[in-house]
Design a protein around this motif. Structure first.
Motif, PDB file in Angstrom:
ATOM      1  N   ALA A   1      12.190  -7.586 -44.161  1.00  0.00           N
ATOM      2  CA  ALA A   1      12.964  -6.356 -44.353  1.00  0.00           C
ATOM      3  C   ALA A   1      12.578  -5.642 -45.642  1.00  0.00           C
ATOM      4  O   ALA A   1      12.432  -4.415 -45.671  1.00  0.00           O
ATOM      5  N   HIS A   2      12.401  -6.398 -46.726  1.00  0.00           N
ATOM      6  CA  HIS A   2      11.981  -5.778 -47.989  1.00  0.00           C
ATOM      7  C   HIS A   2      10.543  -5.270 -47.887  1.00  0.00           C
ATOM      8  O   HIS A   2      10.194  -4.247 -48.486  1.00  0.00           O
TER       9      HIS A   2
ATOM     10  N   ALA B   1       7.816  -0.236 -40.111  1.00  0.00           N
ATOM     11  CA  ALA B   1       8.823  -0.483 -41.149  1.00  0.00           C
ATOM     12  C   ALA B   1      10.187  -0.755 -40.536  1.00  0.00           C
ATOM     13  O   ALA B   1      10.919  -1.654 -40.981  1.00  0.00           O
ATOM     14  N   ILE B   2      10.552   0.011 -39.505  1.00  0.00           N
ATOM     15  CA  ILE B   2      11.838  -0.206 -38.833  1.00  0.00           C
ATOM     16  C   ILE B   2      11.866  -1.581 -38.167  1.00  0.00           C
ATOM     17  O   ILE B   2      12.874  -2.301 -38.228  1.00  0.00           O
ATOM     18  N   ALA B   3      10.762  -1.960 -37.524  1.00  0.00           N
ATOM     19  CA  ALA B   3      10.703  -3.267 -36.871  1.00  0.00           C
ATOM     20  C   ALA B   3      10.826  -4.404 -37.886  1.00  0.00           C
ATOM     21  O   ALA B   3      11.503  -5.408 -37.631  1.00  0.00           O
TER      22      ALA B   3
ATOM     23  N   LEU C   1      17.984  -2.187 -42.758  1.00  0.00           N
ATOM     24  CA  LEU C   1      17.584  -1.369 -41.613  1.00  0.00           C
ATOM     25  C   LEU C   1      18.220   0.016 -41.693  1.00  0.00           C
ATOM     26  O   LEU C   1      17.564   1.030 -41.418  1.00  0.00           O
ATOM     27  N   ALA C   2      19.489   0.070 -42.077  1.00  0.00           N
ATOM     28  CA  ALA C   2      20.143   1.369 -42.238  1.00  0.00           C
ATOM     29  C   ALA C   2      19.455   2.195 -43.318  1.00  0.00           C
ATOM     30  O   ALA C   2      19.262   3.414 -43.167  1.00  0.00           O
ATOM     31  N   THR C   3      19.045   1.537 -44.400  1.00  0.00           N
ATOM     32  CA  THR C   3      18.345   2.247 -45.476  1.00  0.00           C
ATOM     33  C   THR C   3      16.996   2.761 -44.995  1.00  0.00           C
ATOM     34  O   THR C   3      16.621   3.910 -45.271  1.00  0.00           O
ATOM     35  N   VAL C   4      16.262   1.923 -44.263  1.00  0.00           N
ATOM     36  CA  VAL C   4      14.952   2.336 -43.748  1.00  0.00           C
ATOM     37  C   VAL C   4      15.094   3.500 -42.784  1.00  0.00           C
ATOM     38  O   VAL C   4      14.320   4.470 -42.823  1.00  0.00           O
TER      39      VAL C   4
ATOM     40  N   PHE D   1      19.245   9.830 -38.836  1.00  0.00           N
ATOM     41  CA  PHE D   1      20.425   9.774 -39.706  1.00  0.00           C
ATOM     42  C   PHE D   1      21.630   9.200 -38.958  1.00  0.00           C
ATOM     43  O   PHE D   1      22.397   8.396 -39.508  1.00  0.00           O
ATOM     44  N   VAL D   2      21.799   9.623 -37.703  1.00  0.00           N
ATOM     45  CA  VAL D   2      22.917   9.094 -36.907  1.00  0.00           C
ATOM     46  C   VAL D   2      22.745   7.592 -36.677  1.00  0.00           C
ATOM     47  O   VAL D   2      23.700   6.810 -36.790  1.00  0.00           O
ATOM     48  N   LEU D   3      21.519   7.166 -36.354  1.00  0.00           N
ATOM     49  CA  LEU D   3      21.246   5.736 -36.172  1.00  0.00           C
ATOM     50  C   LEU D   3      21.538   4.955 -37.449  1.00  0.00           C
ATOM     51  O   LEU D   3      22.070   3.839 -37.406  1.00  0.00           O
ATOM     52  N   ALA D   4      21.172   5.534 -38.584  1.00  0.00           N
ATOM     53  CA  ALA D   4      21.445   4.872 -39.862  1.00  0.00           C
ATOM     54  C   ALA D   4      22.944   4.676 -40.061  1.00  0.00           C
ATOM     55  O   ALA D   4      23.386   3.622 -40.544  1.00  0.00           O
ATOM     56  N   ILE D   5      23.733   5.680 -39.677  1.00  0.00           N
ATOM     57  CA  ILE D   5      25.194   5.559 -39.793  1.00  0.00           C
ATOM     58  C   ILE D   5      25.713   4.436 -38.905  1.00  0.00           C
ATOM     59  O   ILE D   5      26.522   3.601 -39.317  1.00  0.00           O
TER      60      ILE D   5
END
Length: 341
Positions: free
Chosen positions: A101-102, A141-143, A152-155, A183-187
């Motif tokens: 993740a990092h 990066a998302i994977a 994941l929300a930050t990415v 942005f919606v997915l991050a939320i």
């Protein structure tokens, strides 16, 4: 066969990559030499994986070589350099002992570089390949961040920022839809990471201003699509609430969600707005199916086994007998939807 030392083999393959890439730049047979350069560079990178230090050195060298060749062969060498850059980011993360993740956060440097490079290239033939390479790095990066919900929300949010920056360009305005979706997915991911049982408390403060802004934009420019004006605000609350309703054993949330979706659907039909009509209708349908599913299962179990296939057969016969009429209805429905904003 020659039994060369490992380091000597790397030097020979590296020199071969530089030579064939140089030939691709200066000779007429560019395609053949370029393919050879890609093959030898891929082989060199794979061989270098046996040693951590050599992997880092080789990837840095490949990035420099392909970036230098981009003054002549940018449509191929520029995205190749970006791909090697993503591999270098992963190698650095592994060498530093970071979690996947990092490491995904470090990989995001590649989409940023790709977006800046695409902006600099403008209408060049290399723009689209560079953007594709950047998008592929963003997906990587998302994977990598998928195992850690907060990261994941930050990415996802950072990918949304990159997409929003790309959408500033006049010829890339549709990328704004992807930015809104990210942005919606991050939320949603952030809410899941917080184990929020009442997502409406967090999504409604986002939805209400978003709908107000969308209404103002639609009022100033009636040609604005309802998907642009209202879809981001509606999905920010409706979708998390739908997922929460599916896991809620009580009836209050599904009922309130169904009423809200019904109001959104009616508002979309009343004002000829496609996005509220379809989004509200879809959420209303899914909510109703979820609530009725247990009763449908009970009724199905109580009926003889031959009844459901018989009903399906009768339905197919009815549709076949009224095929032309149903086709006209489908065309009218399509015309009705396409005439909406």
């Amino acid at each position: 066969m020659l039994e060369l030392p490992y380091f000597a083999g790397l030097l020979i393959q590296g020199a071969a990559t530089v030579l064939v890439l140089t030939a691709a730049v200066f000779l007429r047979q560019q395609l053949t030499a370029l393919l050879l350069a890609l093959v030898t560079s891929a082989s060199l990178a794979l061989v270098a994986l046996a040693s951590q230090t050599e992997t880092l050195v080789v990837l840095c060298g490949l990035i420099a070589v392909f970036a230098a060749a981009s003054w002549r062969l940018a449509p191929v060498t520029a995205p190749t350099a970006l791909v090697h850059g993503a591999a270098l980011a992963c190698a650095i993360g592994a060498a530093a002992g970071w979690s996947p993740a990092h490491t995904g956060l470090l990989v995001l440097v590649v989409p940023v570089i790709a977006a800046l490079l695409a902006w600099r290239l403008g209408d060049s033939r290399a723009t689209v390949p560079v953007e594709v390479a950047g998008a592929a790095a963003a997906v990587l990066a998302i994977a990598l961040a998928a195992t850690d919900l907060p990261l994941l929300a930050t990415v996802l949010a950072l990918c949304g920022v990159i997409a929003a920056g790309t959408a500033i360009r006049a010829d890339r305005r549709p990328v704004g839809y992807a930015a809104a979706a990210l942005f919606v997915l991050a939320i949603w991911v952030r809410l899941a990471a917080w184990d929020v049982s009442t997502p409406e408390a967090y999504t409604l403060p986002v939805t209400i201003p978003a709908l107000l802004v969308g209404a103002l934009r639609h009022r100033r420019d009636p040609r604005t699509s309802s998907w642009t004006a209202y879809a981001p605000g509606l999905t920010a609350t409706l979708v998390p609430s739908l997922f929460a309703a599916w896991g809620d054993p009580h009836w209050t949330r599904p009922l309130l969600l169904g009423l809200a979706a019904l109001l959104v659907t009616l508002a979309g039909a009343r004002h000829h707005l496609q996005a509220p009509l379809l989004l509200g209708g879809a959420v209303l349908l899914l909510d109703a199916l979820h609530e009725l599913a247990p009763y449908i299962v009970q009724v199905t179990d109580a009926l003889p086994r031959w009844v459901p296939p018989a009903l399906v057969g009768l339905l197919l016969l009815a549709l076949g007998a009224t095929y032309e009429h149903r086709l006209r209805d489908a065309r009218r429905m399509r015309h009705f939807l396409t005439s909406m904003h």
